[in-house]
Design an enzyme around this catalytic site. Structure first.
Site, mmCIF file in Angstrom:
data_model
loop_
_atom_site.group_PDB
_atom_site.id
_atom_site.type_symbol
_atom_site.label_atom_id
_atom_site.label_comp_id
_atom_site.label_asym_id
_atom_site.label_seq_id
_atom_site.Cartn_x
_atom_site.Cartn_y
_atom_site.Cartn_z
ATOM 1 C CG ASP A 246 36.233 14.076 75.752
ATOM 2 O OD1 ASP A 246 36.000 14.800 74.634
ATOM 3 O OD2 ASP A 246 37.405 14.139 76.266
ATOM 4 C CG ASP A 259 38.375 15.912 79.266
ATOM 5 O OD1 ASP A 259 37.908 15.636 78.116
ATOM 6 O OD2 ASP A 259 39.032 16.740 79.573
ATOM 7 C CE LYS A 261 41.738 16.938 78.567
ATOM 8 N NZ LYS A 261 41.141 18.076 77.407
#
Length: 340
Positions: A246, A259, A261
């Site tokens: 990412d 990352d 989420k």
């Protein structure tokens, strides 16, 4: 009971109870006075027990059938039988072996000791964005899905069946489709923010699907700087796996694989993110062994954003924690390779 009543009657008359205990036991004239518990003067007439006159031999089978009848389906015996049927007999002598105690066979280090870092960074200020190519190498996501623990697979399947009962099969398909779409829009909005180094566009802020997520991560974005990669493919040249990162940037001065989420439920602790730490560790190892990246990473960051706009939970992974999850990732990778 009769003796207690006798003592109670004595205690009601002044001096009687005291006189009883003052008399020495050894006196011949009152050898048994201290043991006098006769009820001939004070007790009531003995009640007749009607059950003594019943022919017990005649009704023995009836009494046994009544007293032996199980009034509840759940007894310790039946629960033990159900446990043995479902899980087998308990093994008290051999404790289960935890996966954490295992050591990977192929101990590839997280940090690449052979990688040369140039003294001068690349002239371009734009973050790297390498496209993911189709190869025979498995992805990090696929490896984690196929080596999922039975317990985690059980909870995931139970959640799926619960959603299907609530929404129906078509509704569940639409629900999952919207989740993926929201994730893609959220990542696209973050990418535009990092590339332009400005706030999200008006259209993105007003988009109901992601406006809450963007509001959720505002306090985290203030600590992110020097973005080096966005939605970029990584490949571990030695272990032969790949993935799509990412973001790689500095978080509070530490270079991290970040990352992003999304979640509808709060996840305040790192353990609530399930296999996400293993995913981050796998990406870190891949970057450090990928020749396309002229830097190495030793930290990770998982940011859980919420649709209702509540502040996101950032979970920072220091080098020691990343090393622990790297070893767990190597075990999952070996398990995948053995199956395939």
């Amino acid at each position: 009971l009769v003796r207690m009543k006798f003592l109670q009657l004595l205690s009601r008359k002044p001096g009687k109870l005291g006189m009883l205990f003052q008399i020495p036991f050894c006196q011949n004239q009152f050898p048994y006075l201290c043991l006098a518990t006769s009820t001939c003067l004070y007790s009531k007439k003995k009640k007749v027990n009607g059950y003594e006159q019943v022919d017990q031999e005649k009704y023995k089978n009836l009494v046994y059938s009544v007293t032996s009848y199980k009034t509840s389906a759940q007894t310790p015996e039946t629960i033990l039988e159900e446990d043995n049927l479902l899980y087998g007999p308990p093994d008290k002598h051999r404790p289960p072996v935890k996966a954490e105690t295992k050591t990977p066979k192929n101990c590839v280090p997280l940090i690449n000791p052979d990688k040369r870092i140039p003294l001068l960074s690349s002239e371009s200020n734009l973050p790297l964005k390498i496209s993911l190519q189709k190869t025979k190498m498995p992805s990090v996501t696929r490896i984690l899905q196929q080596t999922m623990s039975p317990q985690q697979a059980f909870y995931l399947e139970r959640w799926k069946q619960k959603k299907i009962q609530e929404l129906g099969k078509d509704g569940f398909a639409e629900y999952t489709k919207n989740l993926f779409l929201q994730g893609e829009l959220f990542h696209a909005a973050l990418e535009s923010i990092f590339l332009s180094e400005e706030a999200a566009t008006k259209e993105q802020r007003e988009d109901v699907a992601i406006s809450g997520y963007l509001s959720s991560v505002q306090h985290v974005l203030k600590d992110v700087s020097e973005v080096k990669a966005l939605e970029s493919a990584v490949q571990h040249e030695t272990l032969q796996y790949l993935g799509l990162v990412d973001c790689v940037a500095k978080y509070r001065g530490q270079l991290c694989v970040i990352d992003w989420k999304t979640s509808e439920k709060p996840k305040p602790f790192l353990k609530n993110t399930f296999d996400n730490p293993l995913q981050v560790a796998a990406y870190i190892g891949a970057i450090n062994h990928d020749a396309n990246y002229d830097f190495q990473v030793s930290c990770g960051l998982i940011v859980v954003a919420y649709k209702n706009g509540s502040p996101a939970h950032p979970h920072f992974m220091d080098p020691d924690l990343c090393s622990q999850y790297w070893n767990k990732w190597l075990l999952r990778l070996e398990e995948y390779m053995d199956k395939n």
